[in-house]
Design a protein around this motif. Structure first.
Motif, PDB file in Angstrom:
ATOM      1  N   GLY A   1      -0.598  65.447 -33.338  1.00 21.41           N
ATOM      2  CA  GLY A   1       0.401  66.444 -32.942  1.00 21.41           C
ATOM      3  C   GLY A   1       0.818  67.289 -34.134  1.00 21.41           C
ATOM      4  O   GLY A   1       0.952  68.510 -34.034  1.00 21.41           O
TER       5      GLY A   1
ATOM      6  N   VAL B   1      -1.965  69.778 -34.888  1.00 21.05           N
ATOM      7  CA  VAL B   1      -2.019  70.880 -33.907  1.00 21.05           C
ATOM      8  C   VAL B   1      -0.849  71.842 -34.146  1.00 21.05           C
ATOM      9  O   VAL B   1      -1.003  73.058 -34.094  1.00 21.05           O
ATOM     10  N   GLY B   2       0.321  71.265 -34.471  1.00 18.28           N
ATOM     11  CA  GLY B   2       1.495  72.098 -34.734  1.00 18.28           C
ATOM     12  C   GLY B   2       1.318  73.035 -35.920  1.00 18.28           C
ATOM     13  O   GLY B   2       1.975  74.063 -36.013  1.00 18.28           O
TER      14      GLY B   2
ATOM     15  N   VAL C   1      -0.531  78.384 -32.645  1.00 20.18           N
ATOM     16  CA  VAL C   1       0.311  77.509 -31.817  1.00 20.18           C
ATOM     17  C   VAL C   1       1.782  77.773 -32.166  1.00 20.18           C
ATOM     18  O   VAL C   1       2.170  77.680 -33.324  1.00 20.18           O
TER      19      VAL C   1
ATOM     20  N   HIS D   1       4.507  76.362 -30.231  1.00 22.65           N
ATOM     21  CA  HIS D   1       5.294  75.161 -29.948  1.00 22.65           C
ATOM     22  C   HIS D   1       4.321  74.021 -29.720  1.00 22.65           C
ATOM     23  O   HIS D   1       3.281  74.218 -29.092  1.00 22.65           O
ATOM     24  N   CYS D   2       4.673  72.835 -30.203  1.00 20.76           N
ATOM     25  CA  CYS D   2       3.801  71.680 -29.988  1.00 20.76           C
ATOM     26  C   CYS D   2       4.676  70.451 -29.776  1.00 20.76           C
ATOM     27  O   CYS D   2       5.482  70.104 -30.638  1.00 20.76           O
ATOM     28  N   TYR D   3       4.543  69.827 -28.595  1.00 20.43           N
ATOM     29  CA  TYR D   3       5.449  68.740 -28.219  1.00 20.43           C
ATOM     30  C   TYR D   3       4.706  67.525 -27.684  1.00 20.43           C
ATOM     31  O   TYR D   3       3.679  67.655 -27.015  1.00 20.43           O
ATOM     32  N   HIS D   4       5.262  66.361 -27.937  1.00 22.10           N
ATOM     33  CA  HIS D   4       4.852  65.136 -27.251  1.00 22.10           C
ATOM     34  C   HIS D   4       5.772  64.968 -26.052  1.00 22.10           C
ATOM     35  O   HIS D   4       6.993  64.995 -26.200  1.00 22.10           O
TER      36      HIS D   4
ATOM     37  N   LEU E   1       0.326  65.656 -24.747  1.00 25.75           N
ATOM     38  CA  LEU E   1       0.523  66.604 -25.849  1.00 25.75           C
ATOM     39  C   LEU E   1       0.488  68.026 -25.289  1.00 25.75           C
ATOM     40  O   LEU E   1      -0.447  68.393 -24.578  1.00 25.75           O
TER      41      LEU E   1
ATOM     42  N   ALA F   1       0.756  72.136 -26.215  1.00 29.22           N
ATOM     43  CA  ALA F   1       0.711  73.145 -27.285  1.00 29.22           C
ATOM     44  C   ALA F   1       0.648  74.531 -26.654  1.00 29.22           C
ATOM     45  O   ALA F   1      -0.252  74.821 -25.861  1.00 29.22           O
TER      46      ALA F   1
ATOM     47  N   ILE G   1      -8.636  73.514 -30.850  1.00 37.93           N
ATOM     48  CA  ILE G   1      -7.773  72.333 -30.665  1.00 37.93           C
ATOM     49  C   ILE G   1      -8.630  71.143 -30.219  1.00 37.93           C
ATOM     50  O   ILE G   1      -8.471  70.024 -30.726  1.00 37.93           O
TER      51      ILE G   1
ATOM     52  N   TYR H   1       6.554  68.689 -32.775  1.00 37.76           N
ATOM     53  CA  TYR H   1       5.700  68.851 -33.967  1.00 37.76           C
ATOM     54  C   TYR H   1       5.848  70.261 -34.501  1.00 37.76           C
ATOM     55  O   TYR H   1       4.937  71.079 -34.467  1.00 37.76           O
TER      56      TYR H   1
END
Lengths: 157, 164
Positions: free
Chosen positions: A83, A86-87, A92, A94-97, A109, A111, A128, B139
């Motif tokens: 994560g 990728v962030g 990208v 926004h990148c969230y779990h 995940l 993105a 990605i 992230y």
């Protein structure tokens, strides 16, 4: 964070005034001094309540017409490591779990990617996928077809 | 359409907007232009919706509690359900997406109880179940998204031509 901080956040969601002394203008509306307003904004940035202060671009209007929510089923043990990587990708935003909901939603995940053309979006998705490699079991991309509602952050008193 | 000044403002001031009494003057001095030029350039960006605003950006869950919610709605009912969902003031963004889960929105509530009450009300009023996807980790690394503004006009014109 106190009620004055909340008032400040609420008052700035419409944007800083485009006048030579925007903090002064805003401080008067709130009923505090410009110095206190700037100090509180600085403090909220230090403590992480505010991530950044600046111009918020409208990607779509700036030519980024292919904006996809890419979702990936990533091995849990690798989640934080991958994560974070990728962030870091520059396309990208926004990148969230997030949690899976099995069986209908295996992806954990998320993105957000912003691209000007469909081909560029495909390339970003391939990048990605290459980064995640065998730690990714499946993925999907959800493009938005309609904005049904978009409002600024609204917070209660 | 976008002048060199517009581009500098867009790419250099997504973060670290000056916290000083005359922020636009500070930017102007830094870029070697006048305060009036900076103010009118920002006004033009806002007027044409190239920026939604200048101001503080708040990360998720720092004020109140938020969650992403998805719903799978039959096509024929999507617009009606979206209207019902949008009536809730707790609903922030709401997007239609190409997927079986075709309705995606963000809920912001004061606390968990408030959040769950709103979700229960949405399910009751629409007659459809929701899938809650709260954030478990963010992230977030870089500050701001580096915009490629060189071909903006061309890309926008092409997209407009296609959709026209």
């Amino acid at each position: 964070m106190d009620s004055i901080d909340r008032t400040i956040i609420r008052a700035t969601q419409a944007g800083l005034p485009l006048t030579p002394e925007p903090y002064q203008t805003l401080a008067q509306q709130i009923g505090i001094s410009a110095d206190e307003l700037m100090q509180r904004l600085t403090h909220m940035q230090t403590t992480g309540i505010i991530r950044r202060i600046g111009a918020v671009p409208n990607h779509y209007k700036l030519g980024y017409r292919h904006n996809g929510m890419t979702v990936w089923d990533v091995a849990d043990a690798q989640m934080d490591n991958l994560g974070t990587q990728v962030g870091l990708l520059d396309f990208v935003s926004h990148c969230y779990h997030r949690p899976r909901h099995l069986p209908e939603w295996p992806y954990n995940l998320f993105a957000m990617i912003h691209s000007k053309t469909a081909a560029e979006a495909e390339q970003h998705i391939a990048d990605i996928a290459a980064l995640l490699g065998t730690h990714c079991r499946a993925h999907d991309v959800l493009y938005s077809t309609r904005i049904l509602k978009k409002t600024g952050l609204r917070i209660s008193q | 359409m976008l002048s060199p000044l517009h581009k500098q403002l867009l790419n250099n001031y997504q973060q670290e907007f000056p916290l000083s009494p005359r922020p636009y003057l500070e930017i102007a001095n830094h870029l070697g232009v006048t305060e009036a030029e900076v103010l009118s350039a920002f006004s033009e960006l806002a007027e044409h919706n190239f920026i939604s605003r200048i101001g503080p950006v708040i990360p998720p869950n720092h004020i109140g509690l938020s969650t992403l919610v998805a719903m799978a709605i039959p096509r024929a009912q999507l617009t009606a359900v979206a209207h019902l969902v949008n009536r809730f003031p707790e609903v922030n963004h709401n997007y239609e997406r190409e997927h079986r889960f075709n309705l995606w929105f963000v809920l912001i509530a004061t606390d968990q109880q408030h959040l769950q009450t709103v979700i229960a009300n949405i399910e009751t009023q629409t007659g459809f179940k929701t899938m809650q996807l709260p954030l478990l980790a963010d992230y977030f690394i870089n500050l701001g998204f580096q915009l490629d503004l060189d071909e903006t006009r061309q890309a926008v014109e092409q997209a407009d031509a296609v959709s026209a």
